[in-house]
Scaffold this motif. Sequence first.
Motif, PDB file in Angstrom:
ATOM      1  N   TRP A  69     -45.369  85.650  44.790  1.00 46.88           N
ATOM      2  CA  TRP A  69     -45.059  86.431  43.604  1.00 46.88           C
ATOM      3  C   TRP A  69     -44.735  85.564  42.385  1.00 46.88           C
ATOM      4  CZ3 TRP A  69     -45.468  91.123  41.610  1.00 46.88           C
ATOM      5  CH2 TRP A  69     -44.713  91.421  40.473  1.00 46.88           C
ATOM      6  N   ASP A  70     -43.957  84.486  42.585  1.00 53.14           N
ATOM      7  CA  ASP A  70     -43.462  83.744  41.428  1.00 53.14           C
ATOM      8  C   ASP A  70     -44.567  83.039  40.638  1.00 53.14           C
ATOM      9  OD1 ASP A  70     -43.982  81.801  43.294  1.00 53.14           O
ATOM     10  OD2 ASP A  70     -41.991  80.916  43.290  1.00 53.14           O
ATOM     11  N   SER A  71     -45.759  82.909  41.215  1.00 50.99           N
ATOM     12  CA  SER A  71     -46.876  82.290  40.483  1.00 50.99           C
ATOM     13  C   SER A  71     -48.061  83.238  40.343  1.00 50.99           C
ATOM     14  CB  SER A  71     -47.319  80.995  41.178  1.00 50.99           C
ATOM     15  OG  SER A  71     -47.772  81.261  42.498  1.00 50.99           O
ATOM     16  N   ILE A  72     -47.838  84.526  40.552  1.00 57.43           N
ATOM     17  CA  ILE A  72     -48.971  85.449  40.615  1.00 57.43           C
ATOM     18  C   ILE A  72     -49.624  85.652  39.251  1.00 57.43           C
ATOM     19  CG2 ILE A  72     -47.822  87.707  40.283  1.00 57.43           C
ATOM     20  CD1 ILE A  72     -49.405  88.530  42.934  1.00 57.43           C
ATOM     21  N   ILE A  73     -48.839  85.673  38.176  1.00 57.02           N
ATOM     22  CA  ILE A  73     -49.430  85.809  36.845  1.00 57.02           C
ATOM     23  C   ILE A  73     -50.064  84.493  36.386  1.00 57.02           C
ATOM     24  CG2 ILE A  73     -48.912  86.176  34.396  1.00 57.02           C
ATOM     25  CD1 ILE A  73     -47.097  88.452  35.184  1.00 57.02           C
ATOM     26  N   PRO A  74     -49.376  83.346  36.499  1.00 58.53           N
ATOM     27  CA  PRO A  74     -50.043  82.091  36.106  1.00 58.53           C
ATOM     28  C   PRO A  74     -51.364  81.848  36.829  1.00 58.53           C
ATOM     29  CG  PRO A  74     -47.696  81.723  36.374  1.00 58.53           C
ATOM     30  CD  PRO A  74     -47.954  83.119  36.851  1.00 58.53           C
ATOM     31  N   ALA A 127     -28.548  90.232  43.231  1.00 63.74           N
ATOM     32  CA  ALA A 127     -29.756  89.593  43.770  1.00 63.74           C
ATOM     33  C   ALA A 127     -30.986  90.348  43.277  1.00 63.74           C
ATOM     34  CB  ALA A 127     -29.724  89.595  45.291  1.00 63.74           C
ATOM     35  N   ALA A 128     -32.002  89.614  42.852  1.00 64.78           N
ATOM     36  CA  ALA A 128     -33.257  90.214  42.393  1.00 64.78           C
ATOM     37  C   ALA A 128     -34.390  89.231  42.649  1.00 64.78           C
ATOM     38  CB  ALA A 128     -33.195  90.560  40.908  1.00 64.78           C
ATOM     39  N   GLN A 129     -35.582  89.765  42.760  1.00 64.37           N
ATOM     40  CA  GLN A 129     -36.731  88.883  42.980  1.00 64.37           C
ATOM     41  C   GLN A 129     -37.095  88.183  41.675  1.00 64.37           C
ATOM     42  OE1 GLN A 129     -40.260  90.778  44.494  1.00 64.37           O
ATOM     43  NE2 GLN A 129     -41.137  88.847  45.212  1.00 64.37           N
ATOM     44  N   GLU A 147     -31.753  84.765  41.841  1.00 66.18           N
ATOM     45  CA  GLU A 147     -33.160  85.110  41.991  1.00 66.18           C
ATOM     46  C   GLU A 147     -33.740  84.477  43.253  1.00 66.18           C
ATOM     47  OE1 GLU A 147     -35.622  84.841  38.530  1.00 66.18           O
ATOM     48  OE2 GLU A 147     -33.930  85.102  37.168  1.00 66.18           O
ATOM     49  N   PHE A 148     -34.593  85.251  43.932  1.00 71.09           N
ATOM     50  CA  PHE A 148     -35.201  84.798  45.178  1.00 71.09           C
ATOM     51  C   PHE A 148     -36.704  85.011  45.118  1.00 71.09           C
ATOM     52  CE2 PHE A 148     -30.827  85.862  46.134  1.00 71.09           C
ATOM     53  CZ  PHE A 148     -30.412  84.828  46.963  1.00 71.09           C
ATOM     54  N   ALA A 149     -37.428  84.227  45.897  1.00 73.26           N
ATOM     55  CA  ALA A 149     -38.889  84.275  45.857  1.00 73.26           C
ATOM     56  C   ALA A 149     -39.444  85.564  46.446  1.00 73.26           C
ATOM     57  CB  ALA A 149     -39.478  83.072  46.596  1.00 73.26           C
ATOM     58  N   SER A 150     -38.762  86.139  47.436  1.00 72.19           N
ATOM     59  CA  SER A 150     -39.277  87.335  48.101  1.00 72.19           C
ATOM     60  C   SER A 150     -38.240  88.445  48.078  1.00 72.19           C
ATOM     61  CB  SER A 150     -39.664  87.028  49.549  1.00 72.19           C
ATOM     62  OG  SER A 150     -38.497  86.847  50.339  1.00 72.19           O
ATOM     63  N   PRO A 151     -38.678  89.711  48.141  1.00 69.25           N
ATOM     64  CA  PRO A 151     -37.713  90.813  48.151  1.00 69.25           C
ATOM     65  C   PRO A 151     -36.834  90.822  49.390  1.00 69.25           C
ATOM     66  CG  PRO A 151     -39.951  91.614  48.545  1.00 69.25           C
ATOM     67  CD  PRO A 151     -40.075  90.190  48.121  1.00 69.25           C
ATOM     68  N   ASP A 152     -37.359  90.406  50.530  1.00 65.88           N
ATOM     69  CA  ASP A 152     -36.541  90.374  51.747  1.00 65.88           C
ATOM     70  C   ASP A 152     -35.341  89.438  51.588  1.00 65.88           C
ATOM     71  OD1 ASP A 152     -38.221  92.163  52.935  1.00 65.88           O
ATOM     72  OD2 ASP A 152     -39.252  90.696  54.194  1.00 65.88           O
ATOM     73  N   GLU A 153     -35.533  88.355  50.846  1.00 62.55           N
ATOM     74  CA  GLU A 153     -34.433  87.415  50.628  1.00 62.55           C
ATOM     75  C   GLU A 153     -33.320  88.025  49.790  1.00 62.55           C
ATOM     76  OE1 GLU A 153     -35.918  82.961  50.295  1.00 62.55           O
ATOM     77  OE2 GLU A 153     -37.363  84.292  49.315  1.00 62.55           O
ATOM     78  N   THR A 154     -33.671  88.948  48.890  1.00 60.15           N
ATOM     79  CA  THR A 154     -32.626  89.577  48.074  1.00 60.15           C
ATOM     80  C   THR A 154     -31.718  90.447  48.948  1.00 60.15           C
ATOM     81  OG1 THR A 154     -33.975  91.538  47.487  1.00 60.15           O
ATOM     82  CG2 THR A 154     -34.166  89.603  46.070  1.00 60.15           C
ATOM     83  N   LEU A 155     -32.309  91.169  49.885  1.00 60.95           N
ATOM     84  CA  LEU A 155     -31.505  91.975  50.806  1.00 60.95           C
ATOM     85  C   LEU A 155     -30.657  91.087  51.720  1.00 60.95           C
ATOM     86  CD1 LEU A 155     -34.088  94.723  51.773  1.00 60.95           C
ATOM     87  CD2 LEU A 155     -31.864  95.126  50.707  1.00 60.95           C
TER      88      LEU A 155
END
Length: 240
Positions: A69-74, A127-129, A147-155
């Motif tokens: 996700w963190d590089s999906i737009i670039p 916590a947010a992605q 901030e976390f790379a994945s949504p599961d990490e935020t939970l």
Amino acid sequence: MKKLILAASALALTAGLAHAQTVRLGTEGAYPPYNFIDDSGEVAGFERDLGDELCVRAALDCVWVKNDWDSIIPNLVSGNYDAVLAGMAINEERQRVIQFSQNYIPPASSAYAALSEDVDLESGIIAAQTGTIQASHAAEIGATVLEFASPDETLAAVRNGQADAVLADKDYLVPHVAESNGELVWIGEDINLDEGIGVGLRQSDNDLKDKFDEAITSMKEDGSLNELLGKWFGEDARLF
């Protein structure tokens, strides 16, 4: 004569496929029910079903590409794929960099979940992605944002005490809250932060945008988009 007709039909079909535009669809593969990787290692979920159908209607030859996700737009902008179907909300900040098709999910609610109803959202740790509208909103209200790379990490951050609450799309949080047997609870009010979810595209790819727009419109008009939304998001799905 029948054999000649069949041969001609097969040749025409082959020629059509040969001239189909190949489009690479980028997705995260870690955001159920929007997108995830199934037991066979393939992209699955609502957006897999949707993307495949859009490509049929637009006469596109589509392949799927998994990207964090963190590089999906670039990586979209740099040409690693041609379009993004990854639960990406349409907002002003992203539209400065890319363009979107019309929405294929109506505007969504974002929500907070925590282990206690007593969390102070403005002074707490949220916590947010990374790179989401939720992370930006939490920062804007003055909260400390992890901030976390994945949504599961935020939970996981909420459950292990790193964060006081998580802010995410409510559609994503609903099954986690429901299946937590009361461990996770909703806090605060739902928030509307976007204009719905659409296909992300490079700003120069206007022809491809038109093709996706036309295909999405046809699915809205014949009811098949609402059927898919109901299939993946249940009776509480937001419909067109």
